[in-house]
Design an enzyme around this catalytic site. Structure first.
Site, PDB file in Angstrom:
ATOM      1  N   GLU A 162      -0.259  -5.341  -1.907  1.00 52.59           N
ATOM      2  CA  GLU A 162       0.774  -4.758  -1.596  1.00 52.59           C
ATOM      3  C   GLU A 162       2.145  -4.880  -2.314  1.00 52.59           C
ATOM      4  OE1 GLU A 162       1.029  -5.357   2.568  1.00 52.59           O
ATOM      5  OE2 GLU A 162      -0.981  -4.523   3.006  1.00 52.59           O
ATOM      6  N   GLU A 361      -7.754  -4.503   3.991  1.00 47.84           N
ATOM      7  CA  GLU A 361      -7.031  -4.792   5.112  1.00 47.84           C
ATOM      8  C   GLU A 361      -7.192  -3.973   6.254  1.00 47.84           C
ATOM      9  OE1 GLU A 361      -3.041  -6.700   5.097  1.00 47.84           O
ATOM     10  OE2 GLU A 361      -3.827  -7.921   3.147  1.00 47.84           O
TER      11      GLU A 361
HETATM   12  C1  GBH Z   1      -0.146  -6.425   5.830  1.00 47.73           C
HETATM   13  O1  GBH Z   1       0.995  -5.557   5.353  1.00 47.73           O
HETATM   14  C2  GBH Z   1      -0.024  -7.567   5.067  1.00 47.73           C
HETATM   15  O2  GBH Z   1      -0.675  -7.677   3.655  1.00 47.73           O
HETATM   16  C3  GBH Z   1      -0.195  -9.073   5.712  1.00 47.73           C
HETATM   17  O3  GBH Z   1      -0.011 -10.141   5.082  1.00 47.73           O
HETATM   18  C4  GBH Z   1       0.232  -8.970   7.251  1.00 47.73           C
HETATM   19  O4  GBH Z   1       0.120  -9.840   7.894  1.00 47.73           O
HETATM   20  C5  GBH Z   1      -0.443  -7.788   7.884  1.00 47.73           C
HETATM   21  O5  GBH Z   1      -0.109  -6.592   7.003  1.00 47.73           O
HETATM   22  C6  GBH Z   1       0.214  -7.443   9.277  1.00 47.73           C
HETATM   23  O6  GBH Z   1       1.615  -7.090   9.229  1.00 47.73           O
HETATM   24  O7  GBH Z   1       7.727   0.886   5.998  1.00 47.73           O
HETATM   25  O8  GBH Z   1       9.575  -0.593   6.105  1.00 47.73           O
HETATM   26  O9  GBH Z   1       8.792   0.731   8.046  1.00 47.73           O
HETATM   27  C7  GBH Z   1       0.936  -4.388   6.209  1.00 47.73           C
HETATM   28  C8  GBH Z   1       1.947  -3.400   5.593  1.00 47.73           C
HETATM   29  C9  GBH Z   1       4.323  -2.658   5.505  1.00 47.73           C
HETATM   30  C10 GBH Z   1       2.943  -2.481   7.249  1.00 47.73           C
HETATM   31  C11 GBH Z   1       5.582  -2.574   6.377  1.00 47.73           C
HETATM   32  C12 GBH Z   1       4.266  -2.026   8.233  1.00 47.73           C
HETATM   33  C13 GBH Z   1       6.523  -1.480   8.138  1.00 47.73           C
HETATM   34  C14 GBH Z   1       7.720  -1.316   7.281  1.00 47.73           C
HETATM   35  N1  GBH Z   1       3.049  -3.106   6.321  1.00 47.73           N
HETATM   36  N2  GBH Z   1       5.265  -1.422   7.396  1.00 47.73           N
HETATM   37  S1  GBH Z   1       8.553   0.228   6.678  1.00 47.73           S
END
Ligand code: GBH
Length: 465
Positions: A162, A361
């Site tokens: 990511e 994931e």
């Molecule tokens: C994953 O990212 C991670 O790889 C992992 O480490 C983590 O524990 C897991 O998710 C659960 O959270 O676009 O600014 O509104 C998930 C990707 C990116 C999803 C940010 C939620 C919201 C932020 N995330 N997104 S925003």
């Protein structure tokens, strides 16, 4: 609903979220140690200093994973263990992953190794971090060191998990380490993360053995326009552009999307200056599969003023808002939209010209309780069931999906949310480190052992019926 032969059924973790033991084996500090130690950055003042103590308890944890019937484990290597100062190799640090990989192989579990899941050595942040181009070269060196040490036993290699989060949450919105808040800096960081992926993939390919496969994992949030007007479609284009295509397109060899570059014009020239001749070729280094991390879509709506700031703090975004998700929600407040995963996999299969995909994931946080030694997390069982059907729908339509990894094997340190969001197949009591397998873990294990999803009895747990 049978899955293809050889399908990888696994669970994922990340080093800083589970390992703990941050001062053992010569590990150096990472940006997450620093960030978590600062006031007000992580909920409850929590840190990954102990986390799940996986550093010491990995035999038990791998035993649980294998005992469920899963056949793969996606884990990440902590760069600051292998290179405490970001540059010099530590034999003791490598030795931990040596033991971990041997433990996996002894239980016939396929190791799927990610080189970077956000724990940059603090020494490299002090030297400029991801906004500094040299960090990409340092990453390629580190990748080669890990690959030299473990390439005799590990076939599945993922460079970066990511880059969106590492760049935009780390250097843009600042909700993740190192907590920089500057969108132009975030775009530069994103370029260097992608460059790091390309340089590392080239380095690994140059020393590959037969059977080695290379990949990266991107997080996708498909944009759903909350209405059927040109302005809604334009809002969705903008969100999809910066969240998804900005990372996907250069990796697939299409270069940075022109429309996103146009949206980014107001950020000034530092991103354009960071992209040097030849960089897009490096980023397009051939990969063997794409890791697809999927949690939820974003519902987007236009603002009347196309220049008005967005409530979604991503670089380039103006003139749109992301709406609160419709129920049923997870504990995190995220939407549950399995059909969006089918659409996403179809779209990625087409856009990539048939590149193999792995759901690297997928999962959900819910409020879990241990009662008489058991955790009946029916909502999570339902979440997995629906999303696995969604994956199967894509496979039935001809998309080449090779595996599915639940996030996560264990309840763990959920970044800025500390220990308040539980995603595990296995419950962890963070006072006692006691592990309790959840019903969802047993469910996924049954699916894995059968390599098939049995349709539920009429009406049971079937939200689509
Ligand atoms: C994953 O990212 C991670 O790889 C992992 O480490 C983590 O524990 C897991 O998710 C659960 O959270 O676009 O600014 O509104 C998930 C990707 C990116 C999803 C940010 C939620 C919201 C932020 N995330 N997104 S925003």
């Amino acid at each position: 609903m049978t899955f293809p032969a050889g399908f990888l059924w696994g669970a994922a973790t990340a080093s800083y979220q589970v390992e703990g033991a941050v001062a053992e084996g010569g590990r150096g500090p990472s940006i997450w140690d620093t960030f978590a130690a600062a006031d007000g950055k992580v909920l409850g003042g929590a840190s990954g200093a102990v986390a799940c103590d996986h550093y010491h308890r990995y035999p038990e944890d791998i035993g649980l994973l294998a005992g469920l019937g899963l056949n793969a484990y996606r884990f990440s290597v902590a760069w600051p263990r292998v290179m405490p100062d970001g540059r010099t190799t530590s034999a003791a640090g490598l030795a931990f992953y040596d033991r971990l990989v041997d433990e996996l192989l002894s239980r016939a579990v396929v190791p799927v190794l990610t080189l970077y899941h956000w724990d940059l050595p603090q020494a490299l942040e002090d030297a400029g971090g991801w906004p500094e181009r040299d960090t990409a070269a340092r990453f390629a060196d580190y990748a080669a060191v890990v690959h030299t040490a473990l390439g005799d036993r590990v076939n599945q290699w993922t460079t970066i998990n990511e880059p969106f989060c590492a760049a935009f949450l780390g250097y843009g919105s600042g909700v993740h380490a190192p907590g920089v808040q500057d969108h132009e800096t975030a775009l530069v960081a994103a370029h260097h993360l992608l460059l790091a992926h390309g340089l590392a993939t080239r380095a690994l390919a140059g020393q590959a053995r037969p059977g080695h496969e290379f990949s990266l994992a991107l997080n996708f949030a498909p944009a759903i326009p909350d209405g059927d007007t040109p302005a809604h479609r334009e809002a969705a284009r903008k969100f999809d552009g910066i969240h998804n295509r900005f990372f996907l397109d250069p990796v697939l060899g299409h270069g940075y999307p022109e429309d996103v570059l146009a949206d980014a014009k107001h950020h000034g020239g530092r991103f354009a200056a960071a992209v040097r001749d030849g960089d897009t070729d490096v980023i397009a280094a051939p990969i063997d599969w794409l890791g697809v991390n999927y949690y939820a879509p974003a519902r987007v709506t236009p603002l009347e003023d196309p220049q008005a700031p967005s409530n979604c703090p991503l670089p380039t975004l103006r003139g749109l808002d992301v709406l609160p998700a419709p129920p049923p929600l997870t504990a995190f407040g995220w939407e549950q939209a399995p059909a969006t995963l089918t659409d996403l996999l179809r779209r990625l299969g087409t856009r990539s010209g048939g590149l193999p995909l792995v759901v690297a994931e997928n999962g959900a946080s819910f409020v879990d309780k241990v009662v008489d030694g058991r955790v009946f997390d029916a909502a999570r069982v339902n979440y997995f069931m629906e999303h696995l059907r969604a994956v199967h729908d894509a496979i039935r339509d001809g998309v080449d999906v090779r595996g599915y990894f639940a996030w996560s094997l264990l309840d763990n340190f959920e970044w800025a949310m500390g220990y308040t969001q539980r995603f595990g197949l296995v419950h962890v009591d963070f006072e006692t480190q006691q592990r309790t397998v959840k019903e969802s873990g047993r469910f996924l294990g049954r699916v894995a052992r059968a390599n098939a999803l049995r349709p539920p009895p009429d009406g049971v747990g079937d939200a689509r019926a």
